[in-house]
Enzyme design. Structure first.
Site, PDB file in Angstrom:
ATOM      1  N   HIS A 165       1.998   4.554  -2.919  1.00 40.26           N
ATOM      2  CA  HIS A 165       2.153   5.997  -2.708  1.00 40.26           C
ATOM      3  C   HIS A 165       3.569   6.444  -3.058  1.00 40.26           C
ATOM      4  CE1 HIS A 165      -1.719   6.281  -0.847  1.00 40.26           C
ATOM      5  NE2 HIS A 165      -1.394   5.674   0.278  1.00 40.26           N
TER       6      HIS A 165
ATOM      7  N   HIS B 215       0.837  -1.205   0.000  1.00 41.57           N
ATOM      8  CA  HIS B 215       0.000   0.000   0.000  1.00 41.57           C
ATOM      9  C   HIS B 215       0.872   1.255   0.000  1.00 41.57           C
ATOM     10  CE1 HIS B 215      -3.628   2.402   1.031  1.00 41.57           C
ATOM     11  NE2 HIS B 215      -2.733   3.176   1.634  1.00 41.57           N
ATOM     12  N   GLU B 216       1.818   1.308   0.928  1.00 42.09           N
ATOM     13  CA  GLU B 216       2.688   2.481   1.015  1.00 42.09           C
ATOM     14  C   GLU B 216       3.641   2.572  -0.172  1.00 42.09           C
ATOM     15  OE1 GLU B 216       1.894   4.660   3.063  1.00 42.09           O
ATOM     16  OE2 GLU B 216       0.567   3.428   4.294  1.00 42.09           O
TER      17      GLU B 216
END
Length: 383
Positions: free
Chosen positions: A38, A34-35
Site C-alpha cells: 500500500h 502487505h502494508e
C-alpha cells in the site's frame, strides 16, 4: 466445564513462548509486506502517508521519516495499517469535514482526491505484495535447498483401496492428473489430498506405454506428528524412496521462480476448493482456524526447523492476501468493490451507503473472528 477450561489453559500456557515468538515472526513479516505494498504505490501516486503502523493501539516505539510519515510499532500485534492524508480512520474511511477544508495543494496529496484507478491500485497493492512475498520465499527456498527429487511411482497398492479398484499397479508412474504434469510423488499427494470425493483422471506410464485411469480419492481423517487431525483425500498407494531420490536437486533462478508461482497458485486453488465445499455443504467448517490456531501451527512449524517456518510464512502470506481480496467492506476487497461501483456510476457511493457497508463488513468480520476462535478452542480442547 472447569476441567475443560483448565485443559485449555494448560495447553496454551505450556507452549506460550513456543507459539508467540514464531507467530509474531510470521505475522510481522506478512503484515509488513502487505502494508509496504500500500505504502509504495501510494507514494508513487503522490499520496501523503501519515502513518505506517505494525499493530494497533498505543504506540510503543516509532520515528518520523523525511516525508513526515510516522513509522511505528503498536501495542496490539495483530495486524497493521497505513493511514493516508484525508483518512478519518485506519480503515481509510474519508473525513468529509477535513476534505471540504483542503486547499488545492492538500488535495494533491489526498488519497481520496486521486482517480479511482489510482486508489484501486493502492488498495490492491497490499494483497499483491503478499503474493509476491510468497513467490519470493518459495523460490528462495527452492534456490537454496533445491526441489524434491521423488518419483511419482507406485511401489505398492493397498488391497481394497481406491487405487486397487481403479486399476493401479505396482511400478506405475503417474505422469499427469487432470492434464496437469506431475513431477514428484509430493505433487501427486498434494492434488489427491485436496480432492476427496472428486473424480480425477490419471495419465499413467506402464511398461513403456501410456494408459488413463480414473479414481475418486476417499476422504480419511489422519493425525500428524503433533496430533492435529486433517481430513484428506487418499488413493491407497505407497512410495518407497530410493537413496538417490531422498536428496533434493538444485534448481536455477528462473526454474525457482516458476516453482514459487506454482506453489502460490496451488494454495489459491486449494483455498477456493475449500470455500466451494463449504458453500455446497460438503466441507467441514470446523477446519476454519483463527489467530490461536495460526499461533499454534507457527510454533509447530518452528519446531521442525527454519525452512518449514519460512514456508509456513509464505502460506500465511498467500492466505492473508487472498482473504483481503474478498469483497467485504473494511477489507481491501470491499474498497475495490466500492471503486468498481464508482467506476461504473461515474461517482462514488453516498457516505451513508459506504457507512452501512463498513458496518456490515465489521459485523461479518467479528462473526468470523468469534467462529474461528470457537473452533480454535475446540481444537485445543481435543488435542
Amino acid at each position: 466445564m472447569t476441567e475443560f477450561f483448565h485443559h485449555i489453559f494448560n495447553t496454551l500456557s505450556g507452549g506460550l513462548l513456543a507459539y508467540i515468538i514464531p507467530f509474531l515472526f510470521v505475522l510481522t513479516i506478512v503484515v509488513f509486506f502487505h502494508e509496504l505494498g500500500h505504502f509504495l504505490v501510494a507514494r508513487w501516486a503522490g499520496v501523503k502517508v501519515l502513518t505506517f503502523s505494525l499493530g494497533f493501539g498505543p504506540e510503543l516505539i516509532g520515528f518520523n521519516d523525511r516525508h513526515n510519515t510516522r513509522w511505528k510499532i503498536s501495542a496490539i500485534p495483530l495486524g497493521g495499517y497505513v493511514k493516508f492524508f484525508g483518512d478519518e480512520s485506519e480503515a481509510s474511511t474519508p473525513s468529509s469535514e477535513a476534505i471540504a477544508k483542503m486547499s488545492a495543494e492538500e488535495r494533491a496529496g489526498s488519497f481520496h482526491h486521486k482517480t479511482v484507478g489510482q486508489r484501486a491500485a493502492i488498495v490492491a497493492a497490499g494483497p499483491i505484495a503478499n503474493f509476491i512475498l510468497a513467490v519470493i520465499i518459495f523460490a528462495g527456498m527452492a534456490l537454496y535447498y533445491g526441489k524434491p527429487n521423488t518419483t511419482p511411482r507406485v511401489d505398492a497398492v493397498q488391497p481394497d483401496s481406491v487405487a486397487a479398484a481403479a486399476g493401479f499397479k505396482t511400478g506405475d508412474v503417474i505422469a499427469a492428473i487432470d492434464g496437469r504434469a506431475i513431477e514428484t510423488f509430493g505433487d501427486m499427494q498434494r492434488i489427491v489430498s485436496v480432492n476427496a470425493g472428486t473424480e480425477l483422471t490419471f495419465l499413467i506410464k506402464r511398461d513403456g506405454s501410456e494408459i488413463t485411469l480414473k479414481a475418486t480419492p476417499a476422504l480419511q481423517e489422519r493425525k500428524d506428528s503433533f496430533g492435529n487431525s486433517h481430513r484428506i483425500g487418499v488413493l491407497g498407494i505407497q512410495y518407497n524412496a530410493k537413496p538417490d531420490e531422498s536428496r533434493s536437486v538444485p534448481v536455477g533462478f528462473f526454474e525457482s521462480i516458476k516453482f514459487g508461482v506454482e506453489q502460490v497458485w496451488f494454495i489459491i486453488g486449494t483455498t477456493f476448493k475449500f470455500i466451494a465445499s463449504l458453500l455446497s455443504g460438503t466441507g467441514n467448517a470446523g477446519e476454519l482456524g483463527g489467530t490461536i490456531r495460526i499461533a499454534q501451527l507457527s510454533g509447530q512449524a518452528a519446531s521442525l526447523g527454519f525452512q518449514v517456518l519460512v514456508n509456513w510464512c509464505a502460506m500465511i502470506s498467500v492466505s492473508i492476501g487472498l482473504l483481503n481480496l474478498f469483497p467485504v467492506p473494511l477489507l481491501d476487497g470491499g474498497h475495490l468493490l466500492f471503486y468498481g461501483v464508482e467506476a461504473v456510476r461515474g461517482r462514488p457511493l453516498s457516505e451513508r451507503a459506504q457507512e452501512m457497508g463498513f458496518r456490515i463488513g465489521l459485523g461479518l468480520i467479528l462473526m468470523l473472528l468469534v467462529f474461528t476462535t470457537y473452533n480454535d478452542i475446540l481444537h485445543i480442547a481435543g488435542s
